[in-house]
Design an enzyme around this catalytic site. Structure first.
Site, mmCIF file in Angstrom:
data_model
loop_
_atom_site.group_PDB
_atom_site.id
_atom_site.type_symbol
_atom_site.label_atom_id
_atom_site.label_comp_id
_atom_site.label_asym_id
_atom_site.label_seq_id
_atom_site.Cartn_x
_atom_site.Cartn_y
_atom_site.Cartn_z
ATOM 1 N N GLY A 29 0.460 -14.066 -3.802
ATOM 2 C CA GLY A 29 1.626 -13.021 -3.719
ATOM 3 C C GLY A 29 1.505 -12.037 -4.839
ATOM 4 N N LEU A 386 7.258 -3.772 -0.032
ATOM 5 C CA LEU A 386 5.965 -3.676 -0.358
ATOM 6 C C LEU A 386 4.935 -3.418 0.775
ATOM 7 C CD1 LEU A 386 5.942 -6.677 -2.856
ATOM 8 C CD2 LEU A 386 6.392 -4.285 -3.538
ATOM 9 N N ALA A 388 5.222 -1.105 2.999
ATOM 10 C CA ALA A 388 5.104 0.316 3.037
ATOM 11 C C ALA A 388 4.012 0.941 1.868
ATOM 12 C CB ALA A 388 6.262 1.252 2.914
ATOM 13 N N ASP A 508 39.919 5.535 -38.449
ATOM 14 C CA ASP A 508 40.186 5.537 -36.947
ATOM 15 C C ASP A 508 41.660 5.150 -36.875
ATOM 16 O OD1 ASP A 508 40.142 5.726 -34.038
ATOM 17 O OD2 ASP A 508 39.892 3.715 -34.104
HETATM 18 C C1 GDG Z 1 11.431 -9.161 -1.288
HETATM 19 C C2 GDG Z 1 12.260 -8.018 -0.834
HETATM 20 C C3 GDG Z 1 10.858 -6.736 -2.266
HETATM 21 C C4 GDG Z 1 3.820 -9.998 5.224
HETATM 22 N N1 GDG Z 1 3.278 -10.550 6.391
HETATM 23 C C5 GDG Z 1 2.192 -11.330 5.915
HETATM 24 C C6 GDG Z 1 2.036 -11.051 4.692
HETATM 25 N N2 GDG Z 1 2.853 -10.291 4.275
HETATM 26 C C7 GDG Z 1 2.954 -9.871 2.817
HETATM 27 C C8 GDG Z 1 3.160 -8.494 2.528
HETATM 28 C C9 GDG Z 1 4.160 -8.118 1.443
HETATM 29 C C10 GDG Z 1 4.948 -9.244 1.477
HETATM 30 O O1 GDG Z 1 4.425 -10.260 2.324
HETATM 31 C C11 GDG Z 1 6.342 -8.930 1.849
HETATM 32 O O2 GDG Z 1 7.108 -8.307 1.001
HETATM 33 P P1 GDG Z 1 8.239 -6.889 1.086
HETATM 34 O O3 GDG Z 1 8.280 -6.304 -0.202
HETATM 35 O O4 GDG Z 1 7.905 -6.118 2.181
HETATM 36 O O5 GDG Z 1 9.486 -7.990 1.797
HETATM 37 P P2 GDG Z 1 10.327 -9.337 1.192
HETATM 38 O O6 GDG Z 1 9.442 -10.779 1.544
HETATM 39 O O7 GDG Z 1 11.462 -9.266 1.865
HETATM 40 O O8 GDG Z 1 10.290 -9.412 -0.371
HETATM 41 C C12 GDG Z 1 11.959 -6.846 -1.064
HETATM 42 C C13 GDG Z 1 10.130 -7.839 -2.561
HETATM 43 O O9 GDG Z 1 10.948 -9.108 -2.432
HETATM 44 C C14 GDG Z 1 9.649 -7.638 -4.034
HETATM 45 O O10 GDG Z 1 10.445 -7.515 -4.916
HETATM 46 O O11 GDG Z 1 10.016 -5.628 -2.178
HETATM 47 O O12 GDG Z 1 12.619 -5.758 -0.785
HETATM 48 O O13 GDG Z 1 13.046 -8.123 0.217
HETATM 49 O O14 GDG Z 1 3.283 -8.196 0.273
HETATM 50 O O15 GDG Z 1 1.862 -7.825 2.544
HETATM 51 N N3 GDG Z 1 0.954 -11.573 3.896
HETATM 52 C C15 GDG Z 1 0.041 -12.199 4.783
HETATM 53 N N4 GDG Z 1 0.266 -12.331 6.009
HETATM 54 C C16 GDG Z 1 1.143 -11.839 6.681
HETATM 55 O O16 GDG Z 1 1.521 -12.462 7.827
HETATM 56 N N5 GDG Z 1 -0.844 -12.733 4.170
#
Ligand code: GDG
Length: 737
Positions: A29, A386, A388, A508
């Protein structure tokens, strides 16, 4: 050098037990990647839960789990099924998660969940403390472990602790609804540095600390006793190289080696030539705005029917927290919505939505990113997001359009994306049309800027910046350590006092000579104080100046017949003995080093803007920025600054395409300095609050500076109470008798 301990709810590894066989694989991750360089260096360890309940690990295999984890530098925390239910699915995901994402209607306040949250945080603390030595650095992650920093601090006061909050921190108005709000804030404040993805989250946190715990906030730090806790924003990046490399390999590999998913995608692109793919990837979570995204897509097909058969929404929803009722309901809702839209719009040749409810291997994620012309990321709240960033990173030919919700932390950085309000359906559908019709040239222009930023602010830089700031907090801690004015130190002070030819004392008033009263008007000087100051001033070659933030009328009437010099309103007015009040005028620029980095991040995020540094002001010019973005950023910056500099004698002025932060020109230090027209061989200054810090920093180096109380200070010494100040002053008097 001490070691680094990283702590997160889950360990960065996957454990599988099947047929009494144990398989442990490291997971890759973003967090694990970002921390890799720290994790691999020295004897760093990572503490967390394995993802398996204690009951799921056969007793005879427990040691093997510990051993295998240790091979990856990991130490497991064992959690029982009940703990997982109440701590993880309960308090973490049914209280903190919804509340911090502004879903108050989903937030449950269950005392037994809270109890489990405390117990499990204590459990983590035990595992950490058993491996912790003075001099080690600890980095705690995320909302499941909000109590951990303080639990560690209580047992090991001298270690350096950092905390990073990966989700939003809500407005204090929302946060204060939590029954256990004080405990949560105190828990976090055990850290030396608390990091957030954005300024807004950081300011929300500081405001909660101020309103709920009533601690003073000084720029971006909180002073508690002799501790200084700093906050800052560190927008988390991605492993840019990894995504870029995977995308390039994907692009270059022979068709025969493509994955099945890619082959299917290619086939569909072939049979429906002009169909564009719109991508949506998230964990199935109500914060991600998935249901509304589907609705908006349906509305798009209604409003712009010419796009029927020309677009397809690919939705990957990764199962998440399936034990929590809200997630089960959401799953049902999404299933129904997909069915409804597909049923309503599908043709023999075309299904508008392809919906996958599963997790996919990394390579398929890359297939989807690389094959989609548009990515639609529209969370109602998201700490960062992430996905995006990953989409942009994989666009090797620089085409592709990102539609991004302004409610995602990432929107603060990714200005060149098409930013939308996820509740505004008209805007979403019109933006989707804009995205589908955007000329390639324009796509490339935007993505190049985005990619440059993502490459620079990658996850490794994020981790390094955080660690560097964390190490720096140690330095500040040392820099501000005042020494208690004990009898031994006083001896030397008395010698210098007695030997001095000319003395001046700046004192003061409130909190230094006189303790505070409920109502400020109830604090005139008592007779004992008046006598003390009179006698002090009557000594030969001794000048006494009372220096206060109070208005000149009040302070003037209180010291009307006493032969003492006065400075009022933080240095605006000065009154010599038996003379009238006079205005002073002064300037200071020591605040610039705190404000400049904030402006720099706005320069980084807003192309075309720059900082001008003048003698006593800092200006952020945005006339060369895109006009719309410039105004948006100016508003944002001005809000951040106003919040930050309030009470610091500064003001923000809006000029023509420029924001200028100016000193209101006056402070106690400048005013006191102005009175030093003759040579003094004994200069003394005492004060208790931040306005007196100007005295401590701006008076000549040889000044004996004394802080009353034990907050962060630039003074050399401290005394605990106003009584002790009065005692010291009478001791000065006795010296000359
Ligand atoms: C929390 C916060 C903050 C997703 N589907 C698959 C997959 N992913 C990976 C993506 C991305 C990660 O999981 C998701 O990260 P996000 O940041 O979009 O969202 P959260 O899981 O809610 O994370 C968030 C984050 O922590 C970091 O601080 O950005 O706001 O909510 O990396 O690529 N990876 C694989 N298969 C999938 O089906 N291999």
């Amino acid at each position: 050098m001490g070691k680094t301990i990283i702590i997160s709810n889950r360990l960065p590894l996957q454990i599988n037990i099947s047929d009494k066989k144990l398989e442990v694989t490291p997971s890759v991750g973003g967090l694990a990647t970002g921390l890799k360089s720290f994790h691999e260096e020295g004897d760093s360890i990572w503490i967390g839960w394995t993802g398996l309940a204690a009951e799921e690990i056969p007793e005879e295999m427990a040691d093997a789990v510990v051993e295998k984890a240790a091979n990856e530098g990991c130490v497991p925390v064992s959690l029982t099924t009940e703990e997982i239910e109440k701590f993880y699915y309960g308090f973490s995901n049914r209280t903190i998660w919804p509340l911090f994402h502004y879903f108050m209607e989903y937030t449950e306040f269950q005392p037994d969940h809270w109890e489990a949250y405390k117990t499990v945080n204590e459990k983590y603390a035990e595992v950490v403390v058993a491996r912790l030595n003075d001099g080690d650095t600890v980095w705690v992650h995320d909302y499941q472990l909000l109590l951990l920093p303080d639990l560690i601090r209580q047992k090991k006061p001298n270690v350096t602790i950092g905390f990073f909050n990966h989700i939003p921190f809500p407005s204090s108005e929302v946060f204060r609804t939590l029954p256990w709000r004080e405990e949560i804030l105190k828990g976090m404040l055990g850290a030396d540095l608390i990091g957030f993805h954005t300024y807004d989250y950081e300011r929300h946190f500081l405001r909660s600390v101020n309103r709920i715990l009533r601690h003073d906030i000084d720029f971006n730090s909180v002073n508690i006793g002799d501790r200084i806790i700093r906050t800052d924003s560190f927008p988390m990046g991605i492993d840019y190289k990894k995504f870029r490399k995977a995308a390039k390999e994907h692009q270059n590999q022979p068709r025969s080696e493509n994955t099945d998913v890619q082959k299917k995608l290619d086939y569909h692109k072939y049979v429906t030539r002009n169909t564009k793919l719109i991508l949506s990837i998230d964990r199935l979570d109500y914060t991600k705005g998935i249901a509304n995204r589907i609705r908006a897509f349906g509305y798009f097909l209604e409003k712009y029917p010419e796009y029927k058969e020309k677009v397809r929404l690919i939705m990957l929803a990764v199962p998440s927290r399936t034990n929590v009722p809200q997630y089960q309901l959401l799953k049902k809702e999404v299933d129904e919505l997909v069915g409804r839209i597909n049923g309503q719009f599908a043709t023999v040749n075309w299904t508008p939505i392809w919906y996958f409810y599963r997790s996919m291997p990394f390579e398929n994620l890359i297939d989807l990113y690389c094959s989609s012309e548009v990515a639609m990321i529209t969370p109602t709240r998201d700490g960062m997001n992430l996905v995006a960033k990953e989409y942009i990173a994989t666009r090797t030919d620089n085409t592709g359009v990102l539609i991004l919700s302004e409610m995602a932390g990432a929107a603060h950085e990714l200005n060149e994306a098409l930013i939308i309000n996820p509740n505004n359906f008209e805007q979403i559908v019109d933006t989707l049309k804009q995205a589908l019709e955007m000329p390639k040239q324009e796509q490339v222009r935007r993505n190049k800027i985005l990619q440059k930023r993502l490459k620079r602010y990658n996850v490794e830089k994020w981790a390094k910046d955080f660690m560097k700031s964390l190490k720096d907090t140690k330095k500040t801690r040392k820099a501000f350590k005042a020494i208690e004015l004990t009898p031994n130190i006083k001896k030397d002070l008395f010698d210098r006092y007695s030997a001095a030819q000319r003395r001046v004392l700046f004192l003061d008033y409130d909190g230094t000579l006189r303790s505070f009263e409920e109502k400020p008007e109830d604090a005139p000087p008592d007779q004992e104080l008046i006598n003390l100051i009179k006698r002090l001033g009557e000594q030969e070659n001794t000048r006494v100046v009372i220096i206060s933030g109070r208005d000149k009328e009040t302070i003037g009437s209180w010291w009307k017949d006493v032969p003492v010099e006065l400075i009022a309103e933080h240095g605006v007015w000065v009154r010599n003995v038996h003379k009238d009040w006079k205005l002073t005028e002064n300037m200071n620029n020591s605040w610039m080093k705190t404000v400049r980095p904030v402006l720099e991040t706005f320069v980084d995020r807003t192309p075309g803007t720059f900082i001008e540094e003048k003698n006593y002001s800092l200006a952020w010019h945005y006339r060369k920025a895109g006009p719309e973005l410039g105004e948006v950023r100016a508003n944002e910056l001005s809000a951040v600054l106003r919040d930050m500099i309030s009470n610091h004698g500064l003001n923000v002025q809006q000029g023509h395409k420029v924001l200028e932060i100016k000193n209101s020109g006056i402070n106690k230090g400048k005013a006191a300095n102005k009175l030093l027209t003759e040579k003094y061989d004994f200069i003394f200054a005492a004060g208790d609050d931040w306005t007196d810090e100007f005295l401590f920093t701006e008076l000549p180096e040889q000044t004996t500076t004394v802080k009353v109380g034990m907050n962060k200070t630039a003074a050399k010494y401290y005394l605990k109470t106003t009584d002790k100040v009065r005692r010291l002053l009478s001791e000065f008097i006795e010296l000359t008798h």
